[in-house]
Design a protein around this motif. Sequence first.
Motif, PDB file in Angstrom:
ATOM      1  N   GLN A 152       0.856  -1.192   0.000  1.00  0.00           N
ATOM      2  CA  GLN A 152       0.000   0.000   0.000  1.00  0.00           C
ATOM      3  C   GLN A 152       0.894   1.245   0.000  1.00  0.00           C
ATOM      4  OE1 GLN A 152      -3.290  -0.122   2.847  1.00  0.00           O
ATOM      5  NE2 GLN A 152      -3.021  -2.327   3.009  1.00  0.00           N
ATOM      6  N   THR A 153       1.032   1.863   1.186  1.00  0.00           N
ATOM      7  CA  THR A 153       1.847   3.070   1.299  1.00  0.00           C
ATOM      8  C   THR A 153       2.696   2.953   2.560  1.00  0.00           C
ATOM      9  OG1 THR A 153       0.104   4.091   2.578  1.00  0.00           O
ATOM     10  CG2 THR A 153       0.133   4.621   0.240  1.00  0.00           C
ATOM     11  N   PHE A 212      -0.450   1.506  10.328  1.00  0.00           N
ATOM     12  CA  PHE A 212      -0.784   2.519  11.337  1.00  0.00           C
ATOM     13  C   PHE A 212      -1.984   3.351  10.885  1.00  0.00           C
ATOM     14  CE2 PHE A 212       3.650   1.505  12.251  1.00  0.00           C
ATOM     15  CZ  PHE A 212       3.596   1.322  13.620  1.00  0.00           C
ATOM     16  N   ALA A 223       7.064  -7.210   6.823  1.00  0.00           N
ATOM     17  CA  ALA A 223       5.665  -6.997   6.430  1.00  0.00           C
ATOM     18  C   ALA A 223       4.711  -7.007   7.619  1.00  0.00           C
ATOM     19  CB  ALA A 223       5.248  -8.033   5.381  1.00  0.00           C
ATOM     20  N   ILE A 225       8.400  -1.424  19.215  1.00  0.00           N
ATOM     21  CA  ILE A 225       9.398  -0.703  18.419  1.00  0.00           C
ATOM     22  C   ILE A 225      10.710  -0.577  19.190  1.00  0.00           C
ATOM     23  CG2 ILE A 225       9.958   1.599  17.463  1.00  0.00           C
ATOM     24  CD1 ILE A 225       6.882   1.749  16.739  1.00  0.00           C
ATOM     25  N   THR A 277       3.083  -2.046  -4.280  1.00  0.00           N
ATOM     26  CA  THR A 277       3.807  -3.194  -4.837  1.00  0.00           C
ATOM     27  C   THR A 277       3.758  -4.341  -3.837  1.00  0.00           C
ATOM     28  OG1 THR A 277       5.295  -1.637  -5.954  1.00  0.00           O
ATOM     29  CG2 THR A 277       6.037  -3.923  -5.807  1.00  0.00           C
TER      30      THR A 277
HETATM   31  C1  LIG Z   1      -3.565  -1.499  18.433  1.00  0.00           C
HETATM   32  C2  LIG Z   1      -2.051  -1.573  18.444  1.00  0.00           C
HETATM   33  C3  LIG Z   1      -1.319  -0.753  19.284  1.00  0.00           C
HETATM   34  C4  LIG Z   1       0.065  -0.818  19.300  1.00  0.00           C
HETATM   35  N1  LIG Z   1       0.772   0.013  20.112  1.00  0.00           N
HETATM   36  C5  LIG Z   1       2.109  -0.013  20.096  1.00  0.00           C
HETATM   37  C6  LIG Z   1       2.871   0.864  20.914  1.00  0.00           C
HETATM   38  O1  LIG Z   1       2.328   1.642  21.665  1.00  0.00           O
HETATM   39  N2  LIG Z   1       4.227   0.797  20.846  1.00  0.00           N
HETATM   40  C7  LIG Z   1       4.874  -0.075  20.026  1.00  0.00           C
HETATM   41  O2  LIG Z   1       6.102  -0.097  20.016  1.00  0.00           O
HETATM   42  N3  LIG Z   1       4.170  -0.915  19.237  1.00  0.00           N
HETATM   43  C8  LIG Z   1       2.822  -0.905  19.262  1.00  0.00           C
HETATM   44  N4  LIG Z   1       2.112  -1.768  18.484  1.00  0.00           N
HETATM   45  C9  LIG Z   1       2.846  -2.694  17.639  1.00  0.00           C
HETATM   46  C10 LIG Z   1       3.297  -1.936  16.393  1.00  0.00           C
HETATM   47  O3  LIG Z   1       2.193  -1.433  15.749  1.00  0.00           O
HETATM   48  C11 LIG Z   1       4.021  -2.890  15.538  1.00  0.00           C
HETATM   49  O4  LIG Z   1       5.181  -3.244  16.217  1.00  0.00           O
HETATM   50  C12 LIG Z   1       4.388  -2.264  14.217  1.00  0.00           C
HETATM   51  O5  LIG Z   1       3.271  -1.908  13.456  1.00  0.00           O
HETATM   52  C13 LIG Z   1       5.191  -3.253  13.467  1.00  0.00           C
HETATM   53  O6  LIG Z   1       5.798  -2.583  12.435  1.00  0.00           O
HETATM   54  P1  LIG Z   1       6.113  -3.363  11.114  1.00  0.00           P
HETATM   55  O7  LIG Z   1       6.840  -2.410  10.265  1.00  0.00           O
HETATM   56  O8  LIG Z   1       6.738  -4.661  11.437  1.00  0.00           O
HETATM   57  O9  LIG Z   1       4.675  -3.734  10.513  1.00  0.00           O
HETATM   58  P2  LIG Z   1       3.568  -2.791   9.863  1.00  0.00           P
HETATM   59  O10 LIG Z   1       3.492  -1.485  10.537  1.00  0.00           O
HETATM   60  O11 LIG Z   1       2.342  -3.639   9.787  1.00  0.00           O
HETATM   61  O12 LIG Z   1       4.149  -2.549   8.419  1.00  0.00           O
HETATM   62  C14 LIG Z   1       4.198  -3.547   7.460  1.00  0.00           C
HETATM   63  C15 LIG Z   1       4.069  -2.937   6.099  1.00  0.00           C
HETATM   64  O13 LIG Z   1       4.232  -3.979   5.160  1.00  0.00           O
HETATM   65  C16 LIG Z   1       3.304  -3.842   4.129  1.00  0.00           C
HETATM   66  N5  LIG Z   1       3.077  -5.193   3.612  1.00  0.00           N
HETATM   67  C17 LIG Z   1       2.433  -6.210   4.223  1.00  0.00           C
HETATM   68  N6  LIG Z   1       2.466  -7.310   3.453  1.00  0.00           N
HETATM   69  C18 LIG Z   1       3.134  -6.976   2.340  1.00  0.00           C
HETATM   70  C19 LIG Z   1       3.483  -7.677   1.159  1.00  0.00           C
HETATM   71  N7  LIG Z   1       3.135  -8.964   0.961  1.00  0.00           N
HETATM   72  N8  LIG Z   1       4.163  -7.020   0.192  1.00  0.00           N
HETATM   73  C20 LIG Z   1       4.503  -5.715   0.352  1.00  0.00           C
HETATM   74  N9  LIG Z   1       4.193  -5.005   1.445  1.00  0.00           N
HETATM   75  C21 LIG Z   1       3.521  -5.628   2.431  1.00  0.00           C
HETATM   76  C22 LIG Z   1       2.107  -3.189   4.755  1.00  0.00           C
HETATM   77  O14 LIG Z   1       1.348  -2.432   3.825  1.00  0.00           O
HETATM   78  C23 LIG Z   1       2.716  -2.306   5.837  1.00  0.00           C
HETATM   79  O15 LIG Z   1       2.895  -0.974   5.402  1.00  0.00           O
HETATM   80  C24 LIG Z   1       0.736  -1.724  18.457  1.00  0.00           C
HETATM   81  C25 LIG Z   1      -0.017  -2.553  17.603  1.00  0.00           C
HETATM   82  C26 LIG Z   1      -1.385  -2.472  17.597  1.00  0.00           C
HETATM   83  C27 LIG Z   1      -2.163  -3.361  16.658  1.00  0.00           C
END
Ligand SMILES: Cc1cc2nc3c(=O)[nH]c(=O)nc-3n(C[C@H](O)[C@H](O)[C@H](O)COP(=O)(O)OP(=O)(O)OC[C@H]3O[C@@H](n4cnc5c(N)ncnc54)[C@H](O)[C@@H]3O)c2cc1C
Length: 376
Positions: free
Chosen positions: A42-43, A48, A144, A328, A114
């Motif tokens: 997506q973006t 988030f 992801a 994080i 993508t």
């Molecule tokens: C309600 C809630 C509250 C939270 N509060 C906190 C907090 O206070 N502090 C904290 O540290 N953490 C918190 N978290 C956890 C935090 O949100 C996650 O740790 C964080 O989102 C993980 O980051 P990420 O980059 O791994 O995944 P994401 O943020 O999910 O990013 C993954 C990205 O990958 C992309 N993607 C997915 N699949 C594919 C694919 N097949 N091909 C290409 N792109 C893809 C998606 O579009 C997305 O942009 C919280 C989570 C939730 C659900």
Amino acid sequence: MKNGPLSEIYDVVVVGGGAAGIGVSICLRHAGIENFVVIDRQTVGASFSSWPAETRFITPSFPTNSVGMLDLNSIAIGVSPAFSLEVEHPTGAEYASHLRGVAKFFELPIQEETDAESITKVGDEFHIKTADETLRTKHVIWAAGEFQYPRVNGFAGSELCRHTATVGSYEKLEGDDFIVVGGYESGVDAAYHLAYCDKRVRLFDRGCPWKEETSDPSVALSTFSLERMREYPFEEQVELFPQTPVQSVALRDEMYEVTTQDGQSFKSPVPPLFAGGFEGSHKSISHLFEQREDGFPLLNKHDESTIVPGMFLCGPSVRHENLVFCFIYKYRQRFAVVAKAIATSLGLPAEELEAYRQWGMYLDDLSCCGEECATC
Ligand SMILES: Cc1cc2nc3c(=O)[nH]c(=O)nc-3n(C[C@H](O)[C@H](O)[C@H](O)COP(=O)(O)OP(=O)(O)OC[C@H]3O[C@@H](n4cnc5c(N)ncnc54)[C@H](O)[C@@H]3O)c2cc1C
């Protein structure tokens, strides 16, 4: 399905432009790696952006960088969401805009819209299939995330429930009488916002997360949520059912009936909300990793697959023995470890990464972790 044309060969493709993908990409830059791309289905910050509108970070942001400590929610040295957003507990939408600003500031090579549909290793290189082309790369960092891959089963009739990850806004949900299944962070968050909208809530959990005897917020409820549970609307509107696993959900005469394992039955006119956590995106690349007993990928000390060299994992699904890197401030400690391993395989010295140590962002000795707080 037909493969698209083959791309040039990259040194690294980062899959996912969330907190993990953007953070580790900045680290790749600092390691001297230039030939890489970040793809997102997506973006940047898409997960988030789709949080329920009322949901806020539980980990507080504070601009502590001037005394050599990173803001808990920073993904890079010199960056602080507290400073850029001027809020202590950002909403998902606010944090997504912060991530987009950081990606722009560091001029990261981002390719949005993508989707990585599949990954295979062909000889020494990886082929990542997307709708338009097949990306060739020497290394993959899978970042992801989990949010877009919710856990939707767990008991009979769970498909009748609505996962909290699909709620746009608690205020806009129809109904006055809610059942929430799951009492960890997301479940308590749902109950809190519904209570503030003057809704009645019954909250079920198989255990009792608000009474866990540990100081690790990966297991116990955060202080942010514990404080919320003591606020008047929560105490008044929310009825807690700890140690009460749900056995099934059924729809009868336009009422949702929740039956618990101890034989009780509860009714609600609206679909129960399921705060059941996430399957995680790592399930879709499980063929590239050995599995731990708990289903998470088994990683070597560089967060690389033990069976497919060059395949790395970043983000909340990283596990080492009993250490859980789900926040994080935890998983950012491993960005430099991954970047260093890839730089080494490319013959780059990556000396700049040594600066990450003093910021607590280069955790390559895991023996020091897992310390519990004292009891007072
Ligand atoms: C309600 C809630 C509250 C939270 N509060 C906190 C907090 O206070 N502090 C904290 O540290 N953490 C918190 N978290 C956890 C935090 O949100 C996650 O740790 C964080 O989102 C993980 O980051 P990420 O980059 O791994 O995944 P994401 O943020 O999910 O990013 C993954 C990205 O990958 C992309 N993607 C997915 N699949 C594919 C694919 N097949 N091909 C290409 N792109 C893809 C998606 O579009 C997305 O942009 C919280 C989570 C939730 C659900």
